[in-house]
Design a protein around this motif. Sequence first.
Motif, PDB file in Angstrom:
ATOM      1  N   ASN A 158       0.834  -1.204   0.000  1.00  0.00           N
ATOM      2  CA  ASN A 158       0.000   0.000   0.000  1.00  0.00           C
ATOM      3  C   ASN A 158       0.867   1.251   0.000  1.00  0.00           C
ATOM      4  O   ASN A 158       0.361   2.356   0.002  1.00  0.00           O
ATOM      5  CB  ASN A 158      -0.964   0.013   1.194  1.00  0.00           C
ATOM      6  N   TYR A 159       2.186   1.057   0.005  1.00  0.00           N
ATOM      7  CA  TYR A 159       3.141   2.163  -0.013  1.00  0.00           C
ATOM      8  C   TYR A 159       4.417   1.646  -0.663  1.00  0.00           C
ATOM      9  O   TYR A 159       4.825   0.515  -0.411  1.00  0.00           O
ATOM     10  CB  TYR A 159       3.431   2.628   1.421  1.00  0.00           C
ATOM     11  N   THR A 160       5.028   2.452  -1.515  1.00  0.00           N
ATOM     12  CA  THR A 160       6.314   2.087  -2.115  1.00  0.00           C
ATOM     13  C   THR A 160       7.229   3.296  -2.143  1.00  0.00           C
ATOM     14  O   THR A 160       6.772   4.443  -2.096  1.00  0.00           O
ATOM     15  CB  THR A 160       6.169   1.556  -3.562  1.00  0.00           C
ATOM     16  N   ASN A 161       8.525   3.036  -2.201  1.00  0.00           N
ATOM     17  CA  ASN A 161       9.524   4.104  -2.313  1.00  0.00           C
ATOM     18  C   ASN A 161      10.694   3.602  -3.168  1.00  0.00           C
ATOM     19  O   ASN A 161      11.848   3.651  -2.758  1.00  0.00           O
ATOM     20  CB  ASN A 161      10.001   4.548  -0.923  1.00  0.00           C
ATOM     21  N   TRP A 162      10.357   3.096  -4.343  1.00  0.00           N
ATOM     22  CA  TRP A 162      11.365   2.518  -5.234  1.00  0.00           C
ATOM     23  C   TRP A 162      12.369   3.575  -5.696  1.00  0.00           C
ATOM     24  O   TRP A 162      12.012   4.706  -5.980  1.00  0.00           O
ATOM     25  CB  TRP A 162      10.711   1.892  -6.462  1.00  0.00           C
ATOM     26  N   HIS A 163      13.629   3.170  -5.797  1.00  0.00           N
ATOM     27  CA  HIS A 163      14.670   3.994  -6.406  1.00  0.00           C
ATOM     28  C   HIS A 163      14.338   4.123  -7.894  1.00  0.00           C
ATOM     29  O   HIS A 163      13.648   3.273  -8.455  1.00  0.00           O
ATOM     30  CB  HIS A 163      16.036   3.319  -6.210  1.00  0.00           C
ATOM     31  N   GLN A 164      14.817   5.157  -8.537  1.00  0.00           N
ATOM     32  CA  GLN A 164      14.526   5.369  -9.956  1.00  0.00           C
ATOM     33  C   GLN A 164      14.900   4.124 -10.765  1.00  0.00           C
ATOM     34  O   GLN A 164      15.955   3.527 -10.563  1.00  0.00           O
ATOM     35  CB  GLN A 164      15.303   6.576 -10.480  1.00  0.00           C
ATOM     36  N   TYR A 165      14.015   3.729 -11.654  1.00  0.00           N
ATOM     37  CA  TYR A 165      14.150   2.574 -12.555  1.00  0.00           C
ATOM     38  C   TYR A 165      14.072   1.225 -11.834  1.00  0.00           C
ATOM     39  O   TYR A 165      14.441   0.198 -12.392  1.00  0.00           O
ATOM     40  CB  TYR A 165      15.435   2.648 -13.400  1.00  0.00           C
ATOM     41  N   GLU A 166      13.643   1.218 -10.601  1.00  0.00           N
ATOM     42  CA  GLU A 166      13.471  -0.028  -9.851  1.00  0.00           C
ATOM     43  C   GLU A 166      11.980  -0.274  -9.652  1.00  0.00           C
ATOM     44  O   GLU A 166      11.203   0.668  -9.629  1.00  0.00           O
ATOM     45  CB  GLU A 166      14.174   0.054  -8.488  1.00  0.00           C
ATOM     46  N   PRO A 167      11.568  -1.504  -9.479  1.00  0.00           N
ATOM     47  CA  PRO A 167      12.342  -2.753  -9.525  1.00  0.00           C
ATOM     48  C   PRO A 167      12.638  -3.151 -10.975  1.00  0.00           C
ATOM     49  O   PRO A 167      11.823  -2.942 -11.856  1.00  0.00           O
ATOM     50  CB  PRO A 167      11.407  -3.769  -8.865  1.00  0.00           C
ATOM     51  N   ASN A 168      13.800  -3.759 -11.166  1.00  0.00           N
ATOM     52  CA  ASN A 168      14.192  -4.122 -12.534  1.00  0.00           C
ATOM     53  C   ASN A 168      14.726  -5.539 -12.663  1.00  0.00           C
ATOM     54  O   ASN A 168      15.277  -5.902 -13.692  1.00  0.00           O
ATOM     55  CB  ASN A 168      15.219  -3.122 -13.079  1.00  0.00           C
ATOM     56  N   GLY A 169      14.578  -6.348 -11.611  1.00  0.00           N
ATOM     57  CA  GLY A 169      15.134  -7.703 -11.632  1.00  0.00           C
ATOM     58  C   GLY A 169      14.375  -8.680 -12.510  1.00  0.00           C
ATOM     59  O   GLY A 169      14.885  -9.724 -12.868  1.00  0.00           O
ATOM     60  N   LYS A 170      13.140  -8.366 -12.853  1.00  0.00           N
ATOM     61  CA  LYS A 170      12.319  -9.194 -13.737  1.00  0.00           C
ATOM     62  C   LYS A 170      12.313 -10.668 -13.334  1.00  0.00           C
ATOM     63  O   LYS A 170      12.570 -11.555 -14.128  1.00  0.00           O
ATOM     64  CB  LYS A 170      12.776  -9.032 -15.184  1.00  0.00           C
ATOM     65  N   GLY A 171      12.044 -10.914 -12.069  1.00  0.00           N
ATOM     66  CA  GLY A 171      11.925 -12.291 -11.593  1.00  0.00           C
ATOM     67  C   GLY A 171      13.200 -12.880 -11.035  1.00  0.00           C
ATOM     68  O   GLY A 171      13.177 -13.937 -10.412  1.00  0.00           O
ATOM     69  N   ASP A 181      19.581   6.075   1.343  1.00  0.00           N
ATOM     70  CA  ASP A 181      18.796   7.296   1.113  1.00  0.00           C
ATOM     71  C   ASP A 181      17.301   7.037   1.333  1.00  0.00           C
ATOM     72  O   ASP A 181      16.476   7.915   1.129  1.00  0.00           O
ATOM     73  CB  ASP A 181      19.040   7.862  -0.290  1.00  0.00           C
ATOM     74  N   GLY A 182      16.940   5.807   1.740  1.00  0.00           N
ATOM     75  CA  GLY A 182      15.551   5.462   2.029  1.00  0.00           C
ATOM     76  C   GLY A 182      14.788   4.888   0.862  1.00  0.00           C
ATOM     77  O   GLY A 182      13.659   4.437   1.024  1.00  0.00           O
ATOM     78  N   THR A 183      15.378   4.885  -0.347  1.00  0.00           N
ATOM     79  CA  THR A 183      14.700   4.294  -1.496  1.00  0.00           C
ATOM     80  C   THR A 183      14.940   2.790  -1.514  1.00  0.00           C
ATOM     81  O   THR A 183      15.829   2.274  -0.831  1.00  0.00           O
ATOM     82  CB  THR A 183      15.170   4.937  -2.821  1.00  0.00           C
ATOM     83  N   TRP A 184      14.133   2.094  -2.309  1.00  0.00           N
ATOM     84  CA  TRP A 184      14.153   0.631  -2.339  1.00  0.00           C
ATOM     85  C   TRP A 184      14.713   0.105  -3.657  1.00  0.00           C
ATOM     86  O   TRP A 184      14.579   0.734  -4.700  1.00  0.00           O
ATOM     87  CB  TRP A 184      12.759   0.070  -2.194  1.00  0.00           C
ATOM     88  N   ASN A 185      15.275  -1.094  -3.568  1.00  0.00           N
ATOM     89  CA  ASN A 185      15.813  -1.798  -4.723  1.00  0.00           C
ATOM     90  C   ASN A 185      15.471  -3.275  -4.596  1.00  0.00           C
ATOM     91  O   ASN A 185      15.564  -3.836  -3.512  1.00  0.00           O
ATOM     92  CB  ASN A 185      17.343  -1.609  -4.766  1.00  0.00           C
TER      93      ASN A 185
END
Length: 199
Positions: A158-171, A181-185
């Motif tokens: 219900n809340y996200t804080n993804w880093h720019q261009y993330e998520p990018n792992g595609k599985g 910096d508090g962003t997610w990967n």
Amino acid sequence: MLSYSSYMLTALAALLVTCHALQKCPGNPRLPGVPGLPGRDGLKAQSRLQGLLESLDTELILLNLKHRLSRLEGVLALNGKTKEVGEKIFASNGKEVDFASALESCEEAGGTLATPTNEEENKAILSIVKEYNRYAYLGIKEGETSGQFEYINGTPLNYTNWHQYEPNGKGTEKCVEMYTDGTWNDKRCNQNRLIVCQF
């Protein structure tokens, strides 16, 4: 099988819901739907009922205190940095392990991995991440659909804080880490990251 405390709590909840719905809670001359007993027998029954209600109230208070103490014991067992936000307490012992070990450590302490559900909680976790200057695992994993992430209990984010261009792992990157910096990967789950638990 339910414990005695669970049965008592269930009985209390049912009684309170019923009496409030009918607006005839204990303390009134009669219970809802039960005709009053005349004379001495009625007073004895009412006195026993009042004693039972006081006992249930005490039991409820004790259960609440036990819950709060177990949360604090878990935090103290980690013996590290803590931060409280609303009803949640976030804590870390400064150790770095893989995702499965981080989750296990938090559960052994009576909590779970930190799962930010709003900006305030994200900032609280970030304060711990900054103190240790290390990335930390969050209680978030990729679901069955590639690229769709959810809390570890299976509920949607219900809340996200993804880093720019993330998520990018595609599985291929099924876990989530928080940067300093508090962003997610999204990240592979076998990397060692800071343990941050919530209680």
